[in-house]
Structures are given as C-alpha cells and as structure tokens.
Design a protein around this motif. Sequence first.
Motif, short mmCIF file in Angstrom:
data_model
loop_
_atom_site.label_atom_id
_atom_site.label_comp_id
_atom_site.label_asym_id
_atom_site.label_seq_id
_atom_site.Cartn_x
_atom_site.Cartn_y
_atom_site.Cartn_z
N GLY A 63 -5.12 13.95 -5.52
CA GLY A 63 -5.38 14.42 -4.16
C GLY A 63 -6.51 13.65 -3.50
N VAL A 64 -7.57 13.41 -4.24
CA VAL A 64 -8.69 12.60 -3.72
C VAL A 64 -8.21 11.18 -3.42
CG1 VAL A 64 -10.92 11.60 -4.32
CG2 VAL A 64 -10.48 14.01 -4.79
N ALA A 65 -7.41 10.62 -4.33
CA ALA A 65 -6.88 9.27 -4.12
C ALA A 65 -5.98 9.22 -2.88
CB ALA A 65 -6.11 8.81 -5.35
N LEU A 66 -5.17 10.24 -2.69
CA LEU A 66 -4.28 10.27 -1.52
C LEU A 66 -5.07 10.32 -0.21
CD1 LEU A 66 -1.48 12.67 -2.79
CD2 LEU A 66 -1.20 10.28 -2.11
N VAL A 67 -6.11 11.12 -0.18
CA VAL A 67 -6.94 11.18 1.03
C VAL A 67 -7.57 9.82 1.29
CG1 VAL A 67 -9.02 12.19 2.04
CG2 VAL A 67 -7.36 13.66 0.91
N GLY A 68 -8.09 9.20 0.24
CA GLY A 68 -8.70 7.88 0.40
C GLY A 68 -7.71 6.83 0.87
N LEU A 69 -6.51 6.85 0.29
CA LEU A 69 -5.49 5.88 0.70
C LEU A 69 -5.04 6.10 2.15
CD1 LEU A 69 -3.32 5.69 -2.54
CD2 LEU A 69 -4.74 3.87 -1.57
N HIS A 70 -4.89 7.36 2.54
CA HIS A 70 -4.51 7.64 3.94
C HIS A 70 -5.59 7.15 4.90
CE1 HIS A 70 -0.69 9.73 4.06
NE2 HIS A 70 -1.02 10.39 2.96
N MET A 89 0.83 -1.19 0.00
CA MET A 89 0.00 0.00 0.00
C MET A 89 0.87 1.26 0.00
SD MET A 89 -3.30 0.83 0.10
CE MET A 89 -4.60 0.44 1.21
N ASP A 90 2.05 1.14 0.63
CA ASP A 90 2.95 2.29 0.67
C ASP A 90 3.46 2.66 -0.72
OD1 ASP A 90 2.70 2.70 3.37
OD2 ASP A 90 4.43 1.47 3.90
N VAL A 91 3.69 1.64 -1.55
CA VAL A 91 4.16 1.91 -2.91
C VAL A 91 3.08 2.68 -3.68
CG1 VAL A 91 4.80 0.82 -5.09
CG2 VAL A 91 5.70 -0.08 -2.95
N LEU A 92 1.83 2.25 -3.55
CA LEU A 92 0.73 2.93 -4.23
C LEU A 92 0.60 4.37 -3.74
CD1 LEU A 92 -1.55 2.55 -6.26
CD2 LEU A 92 -3.01 1.82 -4.36
N LEU A 93 0.74 4.56 -2.44
CA LEU A 93 0.68 5.91 -1.87
C LEU A 93 1.79 6.79 -2.44
CD1 LEU A 93 -0.89 7.53 0.33
CD2 LEU A 93 0.94 6.90 1.88
N ASN A 94 3.00 6.24 -2.53
CA ASN A 94 4.12 7.00 -3.08
C ASN A 94 3.94 7.30 -4.56
OD1 ASN A 94 5.47 7.19 -0.64
ND2 ASN A 94 6.55 5.26 -0.95
N VAL A 95 3.33 6.40 -5.31
CA VAL A 95 3.06 6.65 -6.72
C VAL A 95 2.09 7.84 -6.86
CG1 VAL A 95 1.88 5.72 -8.76
CG2 VAL A 95 3.55 4.33 -7.53
N PHE A 96 1.06 7.86 -6.03
CA PHE A 96 0.10 8.96 -6.10
C PHE A 96 0.71 10.28 -5.63
CE2 PHE A 96 -3.20 5.72 -6.58
CZ PHE A 96 -3.92 6.29 -7.62
N VAL A 97 1.62 10.24 -4.65
CA VAL A 97 2.33 11.45 -4.24
C VAL A 97 3.16 11.98 -5.41
CG1 VAL A 97 4.15 12.37 -2.75
CG2 VAL A 97 2.35 10.98 -1.77
N GLY A 98 3.86 11.08 -6.09
CA GLY A 98 4.66 11.48 -7.25
C GLY A 98 3.80 12.08 -8.35
N LEU A 99 2.67 11.46 -8.64
CA LEU A 99 1.76 11.99 -9.65
C LEU A 99 1.17 13.34 -9.24
CD1 LEU A 99 -0.10 8.73 -10.72
CD2 LEU A 99 1.57 10.04 -12.05
N HIS A 100 0.92 13.50 -7.95
CA HIS A 100 0.41 14.77 -7.44
C HIS A 100 1.45 15.88 -7.65
CE1 HIS A 100 -2.64 16.92 -5.15
NE2 HIS A 100 -1.71 17.43 -4.37
N ILE A 101 2.70 15.57 -7.39
CA ILE A 101 3.77 16.54 -7.58
C ILE A 101 3.94 16.86 -9.07
CG2 ILE A 101 6.27 16.88 -7.37
CD1 ILE A 101 6.06 15.33 -4.70
N ILE A 102 3.78 15.87 -9.93
CA ILE A 102 3.84 16.13 -11.37
C ILE A 102 2.71 17.06 -11.78
CG2 ILE A 102 3.51 15.04 -13.63
CD1 ILE A 102 5.09 12.63 -12.50
N GLY A 103 1.53 16.89 -11.22
CA GLY A 103 0.42 17.80 -11.51
C GLY A 103 0.72 19.22 -11.07
N ILE A 104 1.29 19.36 -9.88
CA ILE A 104 1.66 20.70 -9.39
C ILE A 104 2.71 21.31 -10.32
CG2 ILE A 104 2.82 21.94 -7.51
CD1 ILE A 104 1.62 19.78 -5.61
#
Length: 117
Positions: free
Chosen positions: A52-59, A1-16
């Motif tokens: 961002g929505v995915a990150l909140v859900g994963l957390h 689950m941590d890998v998925l969380l980190n992937v979404f953090v990376g994608l979030h930063i790419i969006g920013i």
Amino acid sequence: MDVLLNVFVGLHIIGIASLLGGFLTQMKAMGAGTARFSPAMLHGALTMLVTGVALVGLHQAQGHGVNNLKIGVKLAVLVVILGLVYVKRDEEKVEKALFGAVGGLTVGNVFIAVLWN
C-alpha cells in the motif's frame, strides 16, 4: 512504470486474500471459541502495508492525484488490524469479539478501497 504498479496491485490483493482468507477459514473455530490468528493473517497484513505504501508512492511519482484522507483512513484501519494480529499472534485462543473485529475491519477496509471515490 505501469507494469510495476500492476505488480504491486496484485501483491496488495494477495495480502488482502491472505488476511481475509485466514479469517474466513477460522469462522467455524470462532463460533467454538477456539479461533486464533494464523501466520498467514500477519503476513497478509504486513504485505498490505508494504504494498500500500509502495502504491501511494508510485501513484505520486507518476503525478496522479492521491486522496490523502482515504489513504489515511485505510492506513489507520490497517494499523489497528496489524496491531491486533501482531499482539495476539502467539495465543492459542483469541476472543470471539477480537477475532470478529479483525474480520470486520478487513472487510471494511476492502469496501473503503472499492467504494470511496
């Protein structure tokens, strides 16, 4: 689950990066009054929203606490950014104040994410 969380953090930063990079590359054009919202800015804002929505859900799925007020403020700012970029995406020129507001709100959203504990 941590890998998925980190992937979404990376994608979030790419969006920013896409949203803010689109703004920064148009700074000179903003001074000349010819700035416009690029497709990369719209796609960056949409990427930020989805990830961002995915990150909140994963957390929450992991049982971690989420600061709902912080997330609500960030979401509200992002919805304003997304609305402005979406509505004005096809215009040849965007007003300086409006273009600057999107850049300022984007930077503000980054500082909310980093500084609000």
